[in-house]
Design a protein around this motif. Structure first.
Motif, PDB file in Angstrom:
ATOM      1  N   ALA A  59      88.669 -18.526  15.592  1.00 59.28           N
ATOM      2  CA  ALA A  59      88.077 -19.548  14.727  1.00 59.28           C
ATOM      3  C   ALA A  59      87.585 -20.743  15.542  1.00 59.28           C
ATOM      4  O   ALA A  59      86.502 -21.291  15.277  1.00 59.28           O
ATOM      5  CB  ALA A  59      89.103 -20.007  13.687  1.00 59.28           C
ATOM      6  N   PHE A  60      88.353 -21.126  16.563  1.00 54.35           N
ATOM      7  CA  PHE A  60      87.950 -22.264  17.400  1.00 54.35           C
ATOM      8  C   PHE A  60      86.682 -21.935  18.186  1.00 54.35           C
ATOM      9  O   PHE A  60      85.749 -22.744  18.261  1.00 54.35           O
ATOM     10  CB  PHE A  60      89.089 -22.638  18.357  1.00 54.35           C
ATOM     11  CG  PHE A  60      88.800 -23.857  19.190  1.00 54.35           C
ATOM     12  CD1 PHE A  60      89.053 -25.125  18.696  1.00 54.35           C
ATOM     13  CD2 PHE A  60      88.241 -23.740  20.460  1.00 54.35           C
ATOM     14  CE1 PHE A  60      88.782 -26.253  19.447  1.00 54.35           C
ATOM     15  CE2 PHE A  60      87.958 -24.863  21.220  1.00 54.35           C
ATOM     16  CZ  PHE A  60      88.229 -26.122  20.710  1.00 54.35           C
ATOM     17  N   MET A  61      86.649 -20.743  18.799  1.00 50.66           N
ATOM     18  CA  MET A  61      85.461 -20.328  19.564  1.00 50.66           C
ATOM     19  C   MET A  61      84.230 -20.252  18.647  1.00 50.66           C
ATOM     20  O   MET A  61      83.122 -20.649  19.036  1.00 50.66           O
ATOM     21  CB  MET A  61      85.687 -18.955  20.214  1.00 50.66           C
ATOM     22  CG  MET A  61      86.864 -18.875  21.150  1.00 50.66           C
ATOM     23  SD  MET A  61      86.676 -19.849  22.639  1.00 50.66           S
ATOM     24  CE  MET A  61      88.279 -19.566  23.402  1.00 50.66           C
ATOM     25  N   LEU A  62      84.425 -19.752  17.442  1.00 55.57           N
ATOM     26  CA  LEU A  62      83.321 -19.626  16.494  1.00 55.57           C
ATOM     27  C   LEU A  62      82.731 -20.992  16.159  1.00 55.57           C
ATOM     28  O   LEU A  62      81.513 -21.206  16.243  1.00 55.57           O
ATOM     29  CB  LEU A  62      83.815 -18.932  15.222  1.00 55.57           C
ATOM     30  CG  LEU A  62      82.811 -18.776  14.069  1.00 55.57           C
ATOM     31  CD1 LEU A  62      81.656 -17.884  14.496  1.00 55.57           C
ATOM     32  CD2 LEU A  62      83.506 -18.208  12.828  1.00 55.57           C
ATOM     33  N   LEU A  84      88.031 -30.323  15.916  1.00 57.10           N
ATOM     34  CA  LEU A  84      89.365 -29.789  15.655  1.00 57.10           C
ATOM     35  C   LEU A  84      89.680 -29.834  14.164  1.00 57.10           C
ATOM     36  O   LEU A  84      90.245 -28.872  13.606  1.00 57.10           O
ATOM     37  CB  LEU A  84      90.403 -30.578  16.446  1.00 57.10           C
ATOM     38  CG  LEU A  84      91.859 -30.107  16.309  1.00 57.10           C
ATOM     39  CD1 LEU A  84      92.002 -28.670  16.801  1.00 57.10           C
ATOM     40  CD2 LEU A  84      92.797 -31.036  17.080  1.00 57.10           C
ATOM     41  N   ALA A  85      89.308 -30.916  13.509  1.00 56.98           N
ATOM     42  CA  ALA A  85      89.561 -31.035  12.070  1.00 56.98           C
ATOM     43  C   ALA A  85      88.810 -29.960  11.295  1.00 56.98           C
ATOM     44  O   ALA A  85      89.355 -29.379  10.334  1.00 56.98           O
ATOM     45  CB  ALA A  85      89.134 -32.426  11.590  1.00 56.98           C
ATOM     46  N   SER A 144      90.549 -27.034   9.053  1.00 60.19           N
ATOM     47  CA  SER A 144      90.151 -26.867   7.658  1.00 60.19           C
ATOM     48  C   SER A 144      89.707 -25.435   7.381  1.00 60.19           C
ATOM     49  O   SER A 144      90.055 -24.843   6.349  1.00 60.19           O
ATOM     50  CB  SER A 144      89.026 -27.847   7.326  1.00 60.19           C
ATOM     51  OG  SER A 144      88.526 -27.630   6.027  1.00 60.19           O
ATOM     52  N   PHE A 145      88.936 -24.851   8.312  1.00 59.33           N
ATOM     53  CA  PHE A 145      88.463 -23.466   8.167  1.00 59.33           C
ATOM     54  C   PHE A 145      89.643 -22.502   8.153  1.00 59.33           C
ATOM     55  O   PHE A 145      89.699 -21.560   7.338  1.00 59.33           O
ATOM     56  CB  PHE A 145      87.501 -23.146   9.305  1.00 59.33           C
ATOM     57  CG  PHE A 145      87.001 -21.731   9.316  1.00 59.33           C
ATOM     58  CD1 PHE A 145      85.993 -21.321   8.463  1.00 59.33           C
ATOM     59  CD2 PHE A 145      87.545 -20.796  10.191  1.00 59.33           C
ATOM     60  CE1 PHE A 145      85.536 -20.016   8.463  1.00 59.33           C
ATOM     61  CE2 PHE A 145      87.091 -19.489  10.209  1.00 59.33           C
ATOM     62  CZ  PHE A 145      86.077 -19.096   9.342  1.00 59.33           C
ATOM     63  N   CYS A 146      90.611 -22.733   9.051  1.00 60.37           N
ATOM     64  CA  CYS A 146      91.775 -21.839   9.136  1.00 60.37           C
ATOM     65  C   CYS A 146      92.622 -21.905   7.864  1.00 60.37           C
ATOM     66  O   CYS A 146      93.108 -20.877   7.366  1.00 60.37           O
ATOM     67  CB  CYS A 146      92.622 -22.207  10.349  1.00 60.37           C
ATOM     68  SG  CYS A 146      91.852 -21.798  11.930  1.00 60.37           S
ATOM     69  N   VAL A 147      92.810 -23.117   7.330  1.00 57.47           N
ATOM     70  CA  VAL A 147      93.570 -23.269   6.091  1.00 57.47           C
ATOM     71  C   VAL A 147      92.867 -22.543   4.951  1.00 57.47           C
ATOM     72  O   VAL A 147      93.503 -21.849   4.137  1.00 57.47           O
ATOM     73  CB  VAL A 147      93.757 -24.763   5.762  1.00 57.47           C
ATOM     74  CG1 VAL A 147      94.346 -24.940   4.372  1.00 57.47           C
ATOM     75  CG2 VAL A 147      94.650 -25.432   6.805  1.00 57.47           C
ATOM     76  N   GLN A 148      91.558 -22.676   4.889  1.00 56.52           N
ATOM     77  CA  GLN A 148      90.764 -22.024   3.836  1.00 56.52           C
ATOM     78  C   GLN A 148      90.859 -20.507   3.925  1.00 56.52           C
ATOM     79  O   GLN A 148      90.921 -19.814   2.906  1.00 56.52           O
ATOM     80  CB  GLN A 148      89.311 -22.477   3.942  1.00 56.52           C
ATOM     81  CG  GLN A 148      88.370 -21.837   2.936  1.00 56.52           C
ATOM     82  CD  GLN A 148      86.924 -22.248   3.156  1.00 56.52           C
ATOM     83  OE1 GLN A 148      86.653 -23.314   3.702  1.00 56.52           O
ATOM     84  NE2 GLN A 148      86.005 -21.397   2.757  1.00 56.52           N
TER      85      GLN A 148
END
Length: 584
Positions: free
Chosen positions: A344-347, A397-398, A402-406
Motif C-alpha cells: 500500500a505504501f509503495m502504491l 503517511l496519513a 487511511s487507505f489501509c484502514v479502509q
C-alpha cells in the motif's frame, strides 16, 4: 445548311459531354478515396466481383455516394465505359499518391525558404521491415511552431551512415537542403546520438549549426526506468503489479468478476452518498497492462489499481478458493503481497511521484513545445519533487494509513522494528518501521529520481540553452541579458555576421525597451507566444534580426512524439491483414 445538325457539331457535343462525365466520375472517386484514407480505412476488398456481398470499402462507398444522386449515378460503376470506370487498384493508388503530393506541396509552401529541424526515428513494421520516419519542425508565417510528417523510408539497416543517406535523399526529393537545417531531434541510441559515428555527428560534420537535442520525453522515460530497476523494493513492487495484471487480466472470467465487484462497490458508495453523480463520473475502469517504453501508462495502471483494490482482492480470493494448479498458487502469493502495508505504501508513493512526471511527459509531447519552456518545465518538476521530499511525508503517511484502514490492511507501529513481508527478523536489519519507510524508501526514491533528472537533462546547463532562456518574455522579460543574447547569435555564424551582430545589439535594445512598455506583451509566458505576438503586431518586420533569433530558438526540437505518432498511423495502414503492402 444546318450547322447544329452537322457531323462535326455532333462529335464536338459528344466530346464535351464525355469530358464532363469524366470529371464527375473522377471527382466521385477522389471523394471516396479521401474519406477512406482520412479515417485510416482500407480501400480494397477480399472479393470485388459484382455478385459479392461486400466489394470492399472503396466500391461500396462509391455506390453509396452515387445512390440518390442522378448526376453521379449515371456516370459511375456499371454506367461508365468499361475501359474508363476509374475504380481499378492502380487508379486508387494514383489518387492516394496525388493527394500525398498535394499535401506535401502545401507543407513545403508553408515552410518556404525558412530554416527547419528534423526529428527522426526508426521502427519495424508488421512485416519485420525497418522503416525510418522523418518529421520537420519549423515556424510558419504566423509565428506558430509546426511539426509536419514528411515521409517514411525503408532502410536496409540502422547504421548511422545508412540513416544519414536516407534522410538526405528524402530532403533532396522534396527540394530541401541540409544547409537550411538548424536542429536535430532523436532518441539516445548510439546510432543516432553517438559522439563519433552517430547520425547527429555525421550531419554536424556537414552543418555545424544543426544542433542536436536528445528527446526530452525519452530522457524522462529513462529516469523512471532507472529508479524502477535500481531500487530493490520498487523493482519488486512493479514486478508484483505486472504479475497481478497477468493473473487477473489473463482470464475473461476473472476480469468479469473484478468488473462486477467494482460495480457493486460503486453502487453501495452512491447509495450512501460517498460518491458524487454526474456525467462522466464513476465510469467503468479496468486494469490495463502498462507499456514498458511508455512509463506514463504505469501511472494510469496504478491509479486504477488503487481505485479497484477491493475488487482485485475479491477476485484473488475467488481464484484462491475455486482455482486450481498454478493459478491458485499464484493467487495465494499475490494476496500475501497485496494485503500488506508495504504494498500500500509503495502504491501511494509511486502514484504521487508518477503524477508529477506524467504531467511533465504530457507537456513535453506537445507539438508546439519550445526548448526554453521545456527546460523550465523540467525545473518545475524537480522543484515539486524536492517540495514533496521536504514537506509531504506526513500527508503521504496519513493517506496510506487511511487507505489501509479502509481496505482492512494491518497498520504497523511506526516505532516498532521493521520486518520485511514474508521474512523473519534478521540481524543487521534492526531499523524501525518509520526509518525504513521514510528514509530507505520515501527519501531514497525521490533522491534517485532527482539525481536521474539532473544527470539526464544536462542540456539545461549548456551554454546554448542558457542563452536561449534570456529570450523568455515571462514577467516582462525578467531573465533578459543582452550579452547572453549576443552570445546566442554567435552560435549561428551563417545567419549573423559581425555586422549583423552589431545591428542585432541595436535592434534588441530598442525591442526590449518598446515591448516592456507595450500592454500587448505584458502577459506572455513563453517564447512561442512572443513569436506569435510579434507577427500579430508586425514587429517581426520592424525587428527582423530579433525575430530570426527567436525563430531559431523555437526550431530546436524538444521531443520525437510526432515521429512516434507517425509509427502509430503506420500500424493502421500496414497491419497483419495487409502485411504485403509495398513501401510506397
Amino acid at each position: 445548311m444546318k450547322q447544329s445538325q452537322s457531323i462535326a457539331a455532333a462529335l464536338s457535343k459528344q466530346s464535351d459531354q464525355s469530358k464532363i462525365d469524366y470529371r464527375i466520375r473522377l471527382e466521385a472517386s477522389i471523394d471516396c478515396v479521401t474519406f477512406l484514407i482520412r479515417n485510416g480505412m482500407a480501400l480494397r476488398g477480399h472479393d470485388e466481383s459484382e455478385d459479392s456481398d461486400n466489394r470492399g470499402n472503396f466500391l461500396e462507398l462509391l455506390e453509396f455516394h452515387a445512390r440518390g444522386r442522378e448526376i453521379i449515378q449515371r456516370v459511375v460503376l456499371e454506367n461508365a465505359p468499361r475501359n474508363l470506370q476509374l475504380i481499378s487498384p492502380d487508379i486508387q493508388k494514383d489518387i492516394v499518391r496525388a493527394l500525398a503530393m498535394e499535401i506535401t506541396k502545401e507543407i513545403l509552401k508553408d515552410l518556404g525558404d525558412g530554416f527547419f529541424a528534423i526529428l527522426v526515428d526508426e521502427a519495424r513494421d508488421v512485416s519485420i521491415k525497418e522503416q525510418m520516419a522523418v518529421v520537420i519542425r519549423y515556424v510558419d508565417g504566423g509565428g506558430y511552431v509546426v511539426e509536419r510528417f514528411l515521409g517514411i523510408s525503408h532502410v536496409k539497416d540502422t547504421r548511422a551512415l545508412t540513416l544519414k543517406n536516407e534522410v538526405e535523399s528524402l530532403l533532396i526529393k522534396h527540394g530541401l537542403s541540409l544547409s537550411r537545417l538548424r536542429g536535430q531531434g532523436y532518441d539516445g541510441a548510439s546510432n543516432m546520438s553517438g559522439q563519433l559515428n552517430g547520425l547527429k555527428t555525421l550531419i554536424l560534420d556537414e552543418n555545424s549549426s544543426a544542433y542536436y537535442v536528445h528527446c526530452f520525453a525519452h530522457q524522462l522515460q529513462l529516469t523512471l526506468v532507472a529508479v524502477a530497476k535500481n531500487h530493490g523494493d520498487i523493482s519488486l513492487f512493479f514486478g508484483a503489479v505486472s504479475s497481478l495484471i497477468t493473473l487477473v487480466g489473463g482470464s475473461c472470467k476473472r476480469l468479469e468478476f473484478v468488473r462486477n465487484a467494482q460495480l457493486n462497490k460503486v453502487a453501495r458508495a452512491l447509495s450512501y452518498g460517498e460518491l458524487e453523480t454526474g456525467r462522466g463520473l464513476n465510469q467503468e475502469t479496468s486494469l490495463k497492462r502498462p507499456c514498458d517504453t511508455r512509463w506514463g501508462s504505469h501511472f494510469g495502471t496504478l491509479v486504477n489499481l488503487e481505485f479497484m483494490y477491493s475488487a482485485v482482492i475479491a477476485a484473488l480470493d475467488d481464484v484462491q478458493r475455486d482455482g486450481n494448479g498454478e493459478a491458485k498458487g499464484e493467487a495465494i502469493r499475490m494476496l500475501n503481497q497485496l494485503d500488506t502495508f508495504d504494498f500500500a505504501f509503495m502504491l501511494k508513493l509511486m502514484i504521487h511521484v508518477l503524477a508529477i512526471t506524467n504531467e511533465l511527459s504530457l507537456a513535453l509531447q506537445r507539438k508546439d513545445q519550445d526548448i526554453v519552456n521545456a527546460v523550465h518545465l523540467v525545473s518545475v518538476a524537480k522543484y515539486r519533487l524536492q517540495q514533496m521530499r521536504d514537506s509531504r511525508w506526513d500527508s503521504l503517511l496519513a493517506s496510506v494509513v487511511s487507505f489501509c484502514v479502509q481496505e482492512g490492511i494491518e497498520v504497523p507501529d511506526m516505532n516498532g522494528q521493521y520486518v520485511p513481508p514474508g521474512r523473519s527478523r534478521r540481524r543487521g536489519q534492526q531499523v524501525s518501521n518509520l526509518h525504513y519507510f521514510q528514509v530507505e524508501v520515501f527519501y531514497t526514491v525521490i533522491d534517485m529520481q532527482l539525481q536521474e533528472l539532473n544527470i539526464r537533462f544536462n542540456e539545461a546547463n549548456s551554454q546554448l540553452l542558457s542563452c536561449m532562456a534570456c529570450l523568455s518574455p515571462y514577467k516582462s522579460f525578467a531573465a533578459f541579458d543582452l550579452e547572453k543574447v549576443i552570445h546566442l547569435a554567435s552560435f549561428y555564424p551563417k545567419e549573423f555576421s559581425s555586422r549583423d551582430i552589431n545591428f542585432l545589439r541595436l535592434q534588441m535594445d530598442s525591442f526590449i525597451g518598446e515591448v516592456q512598455r507595450d500592454e500587448r506583451f505584458k502577459d506572455l509566458k513563453g517564447v512561442d507566444e512572443l513569436a506569435i505576438k510579434m507577427v500579430e503586431t508586425f514587429k517581426h518586420n520592424q525587428y527582423p534580426l530579433v525575430y530570426l533569433l527567436i525563430k531559431l530558438t523555437l526550431i530546436l526540437p524538444v521531443a520525437t512524439a510526432s515521429v512516434e505518432r507517425s509509427f502509430s498511423a503506420m500500424t493502421y495502414i500496414k497491419n497483419k491483414f495487409r502485411n504485403r503492402i509495398s513501401d510506397d
